[in-house]
Scaffold this active site. Sequence first.
Site, short mmCIF file in Angstrom:
data_model
loop_
_atom_site.label_atom_id
_atom_site.label_comp_id
_atom_site.label_asym_id
_atom_site.label_seq_id
_atom_site.Cartn_x
_atom_site.Cartn_y
_atom_site.Cartn_z
N GLU A 119 0.83 -1.22 0.00
CA GLU A 119 0.00 0.00 0.00
C GLU A 119 0.86 1.26 0.00
O GLU A 119 0.79 2.08 0.92
CB GLU A 119 -0.95 -0.01 1.19
CG GLU A 119 -1.98 -1.11 1.11
CD GLU A 119 -3.14 -0.92 2.09
OE1 GLU A 119 -3.00 -0.15 3.05
OE2 GLU A 119 -4.18 -1.56 1.88
N GLU A 276 -6.42 -8.09 -0.01
CA GLU A 276 -6.87 -7.97 1.38
C GLU A 276 -8.32 -7.53 1.41
O GLU A 276 -8.71 -6.64 0.66
CB GLU A 276 -6.10 -6.87 2.13
CG GLU A 276 -4.64 -7.08 2.30
CD GLU A 276 -4.00 -5.91 3.07
OE1 GLU A 276 -4.72 -5.10 3.70
OE2 GLU A 276 -2.77 -5.81 3.03
C1 GLA Z 1 -4.09 -2.21 5.07
C2 GLA Z 1 -2.74 -2.84 5.33
C3 GLA Z 1 -2.78 -3.93 6.34
C4 GLA Z 1 -3.71 -3.59 7.47
C5 GLA Z 1 -5.07 -3.26 6.95
C6 GLA Z 1 -6.06 -2.94 8.05
O1 GLA Z 1 -4.77 -2.81 4.07
O2 GLA Z 1 -2.14 -3.34 4.16
O3 GLA Z 1 -1.47 -4.11 6.83
O4 GLA Z 1 -3.20 -2.53 8.20
O5 GLA Z 1 -4.97 -2.13 6.14
O6 GLA Z 1 -7.35 -2.76 7.56
#
Ligand code: GLA
Length: 629
Positions: A119, A276
């Site tokens: 991210e 995710e």
């Molecule tokens: C992001 C990050 C994860 C986690 C999630 C929590 O997607 O990549 O490491 O912190 O948020 O929702």
Amino acid sequence: MQEAGVNLVSVGIFSWALLEPEPGTYDFGWLDRVLDKLHAGGIAVDLATATASPPPWFLQQHPEAAMVDARGVRRAFGSRQAYCTASPAFREAATGLATELAKRYADHPAVVMWHVGNEYGNHNAHCYCDTSAAAFRTWLRRRYGTLDRLNEAWLTTFWSQRYTDWDQIEPPREVSDNSHPNPGQQLDFWRYSSDALLELFQAEAEAVRAISDKPLTTNFMGFWKLSDPRPWVAAEDLVSNDHYLIAEDEDRTQQLAMTADLTRSLAHGEPWLLMEHSTSAVNWQPRNIAKTTGEMRRNSFQHVARGADGAMFFQWRASRAGSEKFHSAMVPHAGTESRVWRDVVRLGDDLSAIAEVAGTRVAQASVAILFDWTSWWAATFDSHPSVDVDPMTTARAWHKACWTRNLGVDVVGVDDPLDGYEVVVLPVQYLLSDATVERLTAFVEAGGTLVATYFTGIVDEHDHIRLGGYPGALRDLLGVRIEEFCPLPEGDEIPLTAYGTGTIWSERGRAVGADVVAAYAFGDVAGDPAVTRRRVGKGAAWYVGTELTPDALDTLVSQVLSETRPVVAGLPEGVEAVRRVGEQGSYVFVINHTHEPVIVPVRGVELLSGNEGGPHLVRAGQVAVIREE
Ligand code: GLA
């Protein structure tokens, strides 16, 4: 993991401090054991470059590499991603670690793909430090070549800002009270910042590619405003995305669908990966509301229906401490005696049952919503006609209108091909280049339908107004000439002679060649055009000069899209249907978001139940995947 049918795990994303406890000293023992164990269990690994968050020693050695905000405050260590994107020291340390990991694990049989960074820019997208200032200047020199060109692009004669030396240029740091930074400077800084993140990603990706040819990705964040994902795609082998519902968003299901439609378009229609999402609540919203029964399953199927070839979660096991200890996981604090775990196991079974869908593509969409990051940024800077104007609001309204009708929608960029679409929507596409206008004109002349809303085509790529009447870029194509914007007071609505009411915006102008389909019916602009249509070549160009309220928009959409066919006809609102198509056949995904059962008029085998024939009954809150006869 085996019980839940897990077959791919992301490993090591935030493990830099464990893997390189001191600069240049590596400890891979624990990771060897984890990878070997996963491999022995038949589970593949998406191995991280582990560069998402530098350890404390890095900032101790390189305090200058910390991120600095617009007020000049150096942000402290103590969370994650605490670095300046432009920092040479960070780049060296990150590519160094990526290289070591690639060397050690390139041939590990568990590793099937690389997860570069994580991210990018989630917490550090804009850095205003001196290193960033220097990198910004280099970027500007590349873009403009001469100061004269930059001065013209930023129109620095205004407010005595004319630059005579490159070193006078700063990032748009916080300016004096009640004042406004130069919009050209802001826009270029946002462009530069997005490019700086991309360059860092590319450097890390190249470090891995020099050693391994396994596929590589980095996880996008959907409609994350601060960096433009489109240019990143060329540097990836597959597109992956992270998606979290905003629990209190009443339309979160539509927001999910729209994000999946964006992700698929980023992937140019190829399958992508949901890297995710959450099994239930997150920990970072004001009220972290648990997903209701069946919601995680429906969410997962929405992503898969819209082109994902897998649904992964953050995270495997809920942690007992740390900032994310209240974030849901596949294994919750309660352990496997829990609804969440049972749902996770069920999802594993479900995804195995539809394995044959992997590799298929979502059927050609009929509608394209054009959504451009640069325009989004420029449209929402300060000192504009109304703070209520946001391309996202308008784009979501149009997407929702299509989504409720089960029309296929892609969320495309300005350079994406428009062939195959019946309708292209420009929701508050404030900044338009001449090249885009040409392509849109050709699309309409060839028989397409274009819908442009207010505050579209107002400026060129330098954020300079296109003079002579709004919307300068599309005035001729739309056949309207707007003289003055008349945004509405907060919450006000304005009645129209057709459709219903508008909100946020109205304007003074007239049709020049277009038919007025609805006019304003009240106040100073009464009688002026609110909705127009112009026949152009074999197609039509619509203009919508206000933000239609939901009912009004619905009526207009019924008219504009009257000939556009839904994926499955006759389904009630709240029952989502998407088709994926491959060489072996086609599959209709049905997700019933309502509290009523629905009969789906599609014949074939329903893969989750094995039921043959059809029509198929899909109960309240349930999903179905039908291999069509
Ligand atoms: C992001 C990050 C994860 C986690 C999630 C929590 O997607 O990549 O490491 O912190 O948020 O929702």
